[in-house]
Design a protein around this motif. Structure first.
Motif, PDB file in Angstrom:
ATOM      1  N   ILE A 219       3.223  -8.499  -3.456  1.00  0.00           N
ATOM      2  CA  ILE A 219       4.374  -7.736  -3.936  1.00  0.00           C
ATOM      3  C   ILE A 219       5.373  -7.518  -2.798  1.00  0.00           C
ATOM      4  O   ILE A 219       6.583  -7.614  -2.994  1.00  0.00           O
TER       5      ILE A 219
ATOM      6  N   GLU B 254       4.862  -5.001 -11.794  1.00  0.00           N
ATOM      7  CA  GLU B 254       3.568  -5.359 -11.198  1.00  0.00           C
ATOM      8  C   GLU B 254       3.139  -4.319 -10.171  1.00  0.00           C
ATOM      9  O   GLU B 254       1.955  -3.986 -10.073  1.00  0.00           O
ATOM     10  N   PHE B 255       4.095  -3.809  -9.409  1.00  0.00           N
ATOM     11  CA  PHE B 255       3.773  -2.768  -8.436  1.00  0.00           C
ATOM     12  C   PHE B 255       3.277  -1.511  -9.149  1.00  0.00           C
ATOM     13  O   PHE B 255       2.276  -0.913  -8.744  1.00  0.00           O
TER      14      PHE B 255
ATOM     15  N   VAL C 207       8.634  -7.740 -10.769  1.00  0.00           N
ATOM     16  CA  VAL C 207       7.961  -7.358  -9.523  1.00  0.00           C
ATOM     17  C   VAL C 207       7.701  -5.858  -9.496  1.00  0.00           C
ATOM     18  O   VAL C 207       6.606  -5.408  -9.146  1.00  0.00           O
ATOM     19  N   TYR C 208       8.692  -5.083  -9.865  1.00  0.00           N
ATOM     20  CA  TYR C 208       8.535  -3.625  -9.850  1.00  0.00           C
ATOM     21  C   TYR C 208       7.482  -3.184 -10.866  1.00  0.00           C
ATOM     22  O   TYR C 208       6.717  -2.245 -10.614  1.00  0.00           O
TER      23      TYR C 208
ATOM     24  N   SER D 214       6.016  -9.426  -0.277  1.00  0.00           N
ATOM     25  CA  SER D 214       6.785 -10.647  -0.007  1.00  0.00           C
ATOM     26  C   SER D 214       7.886 -10.841  -1.046  1.00  0.00           C
ATOM     27  O   SER D 214       8.962 -11.337  -0.729  1.00  0.00           O
ATOM     28  N   GLN D 215       7.627 -10.419  -2.280  1.00  0.00           N
ATOM     29  CA  GLN D 215       8.656 -10.531  -3.317  1.00  0.00           C
ATOM     30  C   GLN D 215       9.728  -9.453  -3.158  1.00  0.00           C
ATOM     31  O   GLN D 215      10.911  -9.715  -3.357  1.00  0.00           O
ATOM     32  N   ILE D 216       9.315  -8.246  -2.786  1.00  0.00           N
ATOM     33  CA  ILE D 216      10.273  -7.152  -2.603  1.00  0.00           C
ATOM     34  C   ILE D 216      11.241  -7.479  -1.472  1.00  0.00           C
ATOM     35  O   ILE D 216      12.432  -7.179  -1.560  1.00  0.00           O
TER      36      ILE D 216
ATOM     37  N   LYS E  93      13.773 -10.699 -12.634  1.00  0.00           N
ATOM     38  CA  LYS E  93      12.747 -10.902 -11.606  1.00  0.00           C
ATOM     39  C   LYS E  93      12.383  -9.565 -10.957  1.00  0.00           C
ATOM     40  O   LYS E  93      11.204  -9.269 -10.738  1.00  0.00           O
ATOM     41  N   LYS E  94      13.408  -8.754 -10.653  1.00  0.00           N
ATOM     42  CA  LYS E  94      13.143  -7.433 -10.083  1.00  0.00           C
ATOM     43  C   LYS E  94      12.269  -6.621 -11.025  1.00  0.00           C
ATOM     44  O   LYS E  94      11.317  -5.977 -10.597  1.00  0.00           O
TER      45      LYS E  94
END
Length: 151
Positions: A80, A55-56, A52-53, A82-84, A48-49
């Motif tokens: 992003i 996508e950033f 997200v990373y 909110s996920q971080i 998951k990390k």
């Protein structure tokens, strides 16, 4: 009678040994199952990390016309963020906040903001397991967006 008493004590000893062996075996299997479950959880969490990373990083590489229209960049950054907050290490969360504050105060093109972005990405890399790196600000930023690395 003595034979029965000796036989009964042997049966009791054998039963206690069998019970202890079963208990220790069960505890071993239980601990291993728990460790396997924790490893599976960590793997999913790291996957998951990674997502997200990534996508950033994609957001940073997108052409300006694609991300600045209709406030889409702000919406993407908020999603992003909110996920971080949920999955990032403490260092990543702090670095993300510092970068966003710097971008607000100094603007996107300022060297201070670039350095904060570098620290954020470096923390993300550490969070994903890359503990040692010799990259410098311009190296990393030049890969993400060539116009950022010109500093």
């Amino acid at each position: 009678m003595e034979n029965i008493s000796g036989l009964a004590s042997e049966i009791v000893v054998a039963f206690v040994i069998a019970l202890a062996t079963g208990a220790f075996t069960f505890m071993g299997f239980w601990r291993q199952a728990k460790a396997d479950l924790e490893q599976e959880y960590l793997k999913r969490f790291n996957d998951k990390k990674w997502g997200v990373y990534t996508e950033f990083a994609k957001l940073l590489q997108a052409p300006p016309q694609d991300i600045f229209e209709d406030g889409r960049r702000q919406a993407a950054e908020t999603a992003i963020a909110s996920q971080i907050v949920l999955i990032g290490s403490d260092e990543v969360v702090r670095a993300f906040r510092d970068w966003r504050e710097s971008a607000t105060v100094h603007g996107k093109a300022q060297r201070v903001t670039d350095e904060k972005l570098f620290l954020l990405v470096a923390n993300m890399r550490r969070d994903l397991g890359i503990k040692y790196s010799n990259l410098e600000v311009d190296d990393l930023l030049g890969v993400l967006n060539p116009s950022l690395g010109d500093g």
